[in-house]
Scaffold this motif. Structure first.
Motif, short mmCIF file in Angstrom:
data_model
loop_
_atom_site.label_atom_id
_atom_site.label_comp_id
_atom_site.label_asym_id
_atom_site.label_seq_id
_atom_site.Cartn_x
_atom_site.Cartn_y
_atom_site.Cartn_z
N ASN A 1 0.88 -1.40 0.35
CA ASN A 1 0.27 0.13 0.35
C ASN A 1 0.80 1.12 -0.04
O ASN A 1 0.91 2.19 -0.55
CB ASN A 1 -1.15 -0.32 1.37
N ILE A 2 2.12 1.15 1.27
CA ILE A 2 3.07 2.30 0.72
C ILE A 2 3.54 2.37 -0.90
O ILE A 2 3.85 3.50 -0.99
CB ILE A 2 3.54 2.57 1.98
N LEU A 3 3.93 1.22 -1.22
CA LEU A 3 4.87 1.72 -1.93
C LEU A 3 3.64 1.83 -3.73
O LEU A 3 4.06 3.25 -4.09
CB LEU A 3 5.24 0.60 -3.07
N ASN A 4 2.74 1.65 -3.87
CA ASN A 4 1.51 2.22 -4.80
C ASN A 4 0.74 3.68 -4.26
O ASN A 4 0.90 4.62 -5.08
CB ASN A 4 0.30 1.27 -4.83
N ALA A 5 1.00 3.52 -3.13
CA ALA A 5 0.79 5.42 -2.74
C ALA A 5 1.90 6.17 -3.07
O ALA A 5 1.81 7.07 -3.60
CB ALA A 5 0.72 5.69 -0.96
N GLY A 6 3.30 5.89 -3.35
CA GLY A 6 4.41 6.25 -3.52
C GLY A 6 4.61 6.64 -5.24
O GLY A 6 5.44 6.98 -5.79
N GLY A 7 3.47 5.98 -5.96
CA GLY A 7 3.03 5.32 -7.39
C GLY A 7 4.25 4.44 -7.91
O GLY A 7 5.06 4.21 -9.55
N TRP A 8 4.31 3.75 -7.74
CA TRP A 8 5.34 2.40 -7.77
C TRP A 8 3.72 1.40 -8.85
O TRP A 8 2.90 0.89 -8.79
CB TRP A 8 5.84 1.09 -7.10
N THR A 9 5.37 0.71 -9.73
CA THR A 9 4.54 0.49 -11.07
C THR A 9 4.99 -1.01 -10.99
O THR A 9 6.26 -1.40 -10.74
CB THR A 9 4.35 0.93 -11.65
N LEU A 10 4.78 -2.01 -12.03
CA LEU A 10 5.49 -3.57 -12.21
C LEU A 10 6.00 -2.62 -12.87
O LEU A 10 7.82 -3.43 -12.77
CB LEU A 10 4.30 -4.66 -13.07
N LEU A 11 6.31 -1.80 -13.65
CA LEU A 11 7.74 -1.36 -13.58
C LEU A 11 8.49 -1.09 -13.30
O LEU A 11 9.41 -1.67 -12.86
CB LEU A 11 7.80 -0.52 -15.54
N THR A 12 8.26 -0.23 -12.35
CA THR A 12 9.30 0.46 -11.22
C THR A 12 10.06 -1.37 -10.34
O THR A 12 11.06 -0.74 -9.92
CB THR A 12 8.72 1.06 -10.24
N ALA A 13 9.24 -1.88 -10.18
CA ALA A 13 9.89 -3.55 -9.28
C ALA A 13 10.64 -3.89 -10.19
O ALA A 13 11.60 -4.61 -9.35
CB ALA A 13 8.88 -3.78 -8.78
N ILE A 14 10.37 -4.22 -11.62
CA ILE A 14 11.48 -5.18 -12.62
C ILE A 14 12.56 -4.19 -12.19
O ILE A 14 13.34 -4.99 -12.42
CB ILE A 14 10.81 -4.98 -13.73
N ASN A 15 12.47 -2.93 -12.72
CA ASN A 15 13.43 -2.01 -12.71
C ASN A 15 13.95 -1.95 -11.36
O ASN A 15 15.72 -2.22 -11.60
CB ASN A 15 14.06 -0.59 -13.46
N LEU A 16 13.88 -1.93 -10.26
CA LEU A 16 14.53 -2.01 -9.09
C LEU A 16 15.15 -3.62 -8.86
O LEU A 16 16.30 -3.67 -8.18
CB LEU A 16 13.29 -1.89 -8.05
N MET A 17 14.54 -4.55 -8.94
CA MET A 17 15.39 -5.67 -9.22
C MET A 17 16.53 -5.72 -9.82
O MET A 17 17.10 -6.79 -9.26
CB MET A 17 14.02 -6.62 -9.68
N LEU A 18 16.61 -4.91 -11.22
CA LEU A 18 17.57 -4.94 -11.62
C LEU A 18 18.76 -3.99 -11.87
O LEU A 18 19.54 -4.87 -11.65
CB LEU A 18 17.34 -4.52 -13.11
N PHE A 19 18.30 -3.06 -10.64
CA PHE A 19 19.19 -2.07 -10.04
C PHE A 19 19.53 -2.88 -9.14
O PHE A 19 21.30 -2.35 -8.84
CB PHE A 19 19.07 -0.66 -10.11
N SER A 20 18.65 -2.93 -8.24
CA SER A 20 19.69 -4.31 -7.01
C SER A 20 20.60 -4.95 -7.38
O SER A 20 21.69 -5.34 -6.50
CB SER A 20 18.72 -4.62 -6.38
N LEU A 21 20.52 -5.16 -8.36
CA LEU A 21 21.47 -6.44 -9.12
C LEU A 21 23.04 -5.94 -9.92
O LEU A 21 23.53 -6.17 -9.33
CB LEU A 21 21.17 -7.40 -9.80
N LEU A 22 22.65 -4.67 -10.50
CA LEU A 22 23.65 -3.95 -11.26
C LEU A 22 23.20 -2.45 -10.21
O LEU A 22 22.88 -1.71 -10.85
CB LEU A 22 22.83 -4.31 -12.72
N HIS A 23 23.96 -2.34 -8.97
CA HIS A 23 24.67 -1.27 -8.48
C HIS A 23 25.25 -1.65 -8.45
O HIS A 23 26.38 -2.55 -8.09
CB HIS A 23 23.29 -1.03 -8.00
N ASN A 24 26.38 -0.30 -7.98
CA ASN A 24 27.98 -0.42 -6.37
C ASN A 24 27.86 -1.15 -5.44
O ASN A 24 26.37 -1.52 -4.67
CB ASN A 24 28.24 0.79 -6.66
N PRO A 25 29.13 -1.89 -5.36
CA PRO A 25 29.43 -3.04 -4.48
C PRO A 25 28.78 -1.67 -2.98
O PRO A 25 29.53 -0.52 -3.63
CB PRO A 25 30.86 -2.93 -4.17
#
Length: 477
Positions: free
Chosen positions: A409-433
């Protein structure tokens, strides 16, 4: 003139040798080693009679025909990886909950009450208790249980003799990528902790290939990133299917991200070996050890003391000041807005190009010291920026909700979508150590240059991948 002629002849000889070496093919070294072992085996069979050990030797051969099979080796390896993930995640849930209840739900209010009783200034109370202490508590609650489960399992597989079989299976892929087969071992260690994976690269003798293993180890999904992957997959991907299939689909999404990390490790290794770290992959002769029962007490000591506690201490060393920074940016105001809100509003247009948002960018900047505090930081910043009242511990303080539905509910209220979720999972894999890994990279390489490359190369890839994912998404939606 004579010296020049001698030098020229030397270069011609070296060039001729290199040319002849490539004509022999990349498997020449393996062919020699195989022929030596075949001759040794043939001679041994004629001259040596084995008593007692023959059954064990026969058992090892039968098992190796399965676990190193061309067709079954990789599926079994990925199945075992999925099982280790499941055991780690499922086993860590309960102790993580207990630690969170003790350190956050119980101790945090007690510390706040103590601070109020001695009339501690509000800003000092916030910095020390809501900032430094909460950050430390979240790292312990989230990081300790998974590491205490994963590292013993990993060490058991190591003692059992399975990990050399992993290196054997992966050797050909890494060699084609211009890397060393032992990089498979460092990559596997990185699934527990990238800092430990970087240290494990010492088993690679070649400085060039060791450096490739260090730079690419961040593509192994460490346990600090699992909570983010699991939570986001459960909320946004698991909800796409019926409830009875949600857990399986969510787990499949997380394993897919882990496998994608292996693909990026191979691709980046190949790119480095063809450019800045150009060179021929060195062959290595791997004699598979016999399967043997692990030493339980030694395994527990090695995994819990030498790995878990040392890595946890390093994480805490950086997490405490990070908690202070998180509290400061959320509670220092200029006008009506906090520093965090200013950054979120300023960075949102840029972040949206990559299918992310300003909250995610700020969370990953101030959570560099420890990936474990990403989710609590995101929730705090989302509540802060969207002015959601009566949630969690209040604005400007890290928190996490017991209910996945409340988090959604909090994330949806913040404007999160399925695209946001997918990109967060990708960025969580591909970001700085994380800071612990960055420090370890510098200690292992003694090079500022390669430490910076190891830090910023994954970020660049993260933005590239999320950008193209976003463009493809909008192309079909």
């Amino acid at each position: 003139m004579e010296k020049k002629s001698t030098h020229s002849k030397g270069e011609e000889i070296i060039a001729a040798v290199n040319s002849a070496r490539w004509e022999l093919g990349t498997d020449f070294h393996d062919s020699i080693i195989e022929s030596i072992y075949e001759d040794a085996s043939r001679i041994a069979k004629k001259t040596v009679k084995q008593l007692g050990e023959q059954e064990a030797y026969s058992f090892d051969l039968k098992v190796d025909k399965i676990v190193t099979s061309k067709w079954l080796g990789f599926p079994l390896m990925f199945l075992l990886l999925a099982m280790v993930f499941w055991l780690t995640v499922a086993g860590a849930n309960y102790p993580s909950g207990l630690l969170a209840e003790l350190l956050i739900d119980t101790c945090h209010p007690l510390l706040k009450g103590l601070a109020a009783s001695i009339n501690m200034p509000w800003w000092l109370d916030g910095v020390l208790i809501d900032g430094a202490y909460l950050s430390m508590a979240w790292v312990i609650a989230v990081m300790l249980p998974p590491m205490a489960i994963f590292f013993p399992i990993f060490t058991l597989l190591e003692d059992l003799g399975y990990l050399p079989r992993v290196a054997f299976n992966m050797d050909n892929l890494f060699r084609k990528a211009g890397a060393h087969g032992k990089q498979a071992l460092t990559m596997s260690m990185g699934f527990g902790c990238n800092a430990a994976g970087v240290v494990a690269a010492r088993v690679i003798d070649s400085p060039r290939e060791r450096l490739i293993a260090i730079i690419t180890n961040n593509f192994s999904l460490c346990n600090g990133r699992w909570p983010t992957q699991i939570l986001i997959a459960s909320i946004f991907i698991g909800s796409l299917v019926p409830a009875q299939m949600a857990g399986l689909v969510s787990a499949g999404a997380v394993v897919s991200v882990a496998v994608l990390g292996i693909v990026f490790s191979l691709l980046v290794s190949w790119g480095l070996s063809k450019t800045v770290l150009k060179g021929e992959a060195s062959s290595f002769s791997l004699e598979l050890p016999p399967y043997r029962p692990p030493h339980i007490w030694q395994t527990l000591y090695t995994s819990l003391i030498d790995r878990t506690l040392i890595v946890l201490w390093r994480a805490l060393f950086f997490a405490v000041p990070a908690g202070v920074v998180i509290w400061l940016v959320a509670n220092i105001h200029i006008g009506d807005l906090s520093l965090a809100e200013y950054f979120i509003q300023w960075s949102n247009p840029f972040a949206l190009v990559f299918g992310l948002n300003g909250v995610i960018l700020l969370a990953y900047i101030i959570a560099i010291p420890a990936n474990e505090i990403v989710i609590p930081t995101i929730l705090m910043l989302t509540v802060l920026s969207t002015k959601i009242a009566g949630v969690g511990a209040g604005t400007g303080v890290m928190f996490e909700l017991d209910s996945v539905a409340d988090t959604a509910n909090i994330l949806n209220a913040g404007g999160w979508t399925l695209l946001t979720a997918i990109n967060l999972m990708l960025f969580s894999l591909l970001h700085n150590p994380c800071s612990t890994t960055i420090m370890t990279i510098y200690k292992e390489t003694k090079s500022t240059k390669w430490t910076l490359v190891s830090t910023f190369l994954p970020i660049a890839l993260g933005f590239i991948v999320t950008f193209f994912t976003t463009q493809i998404w909008y192309l079909f939606h």
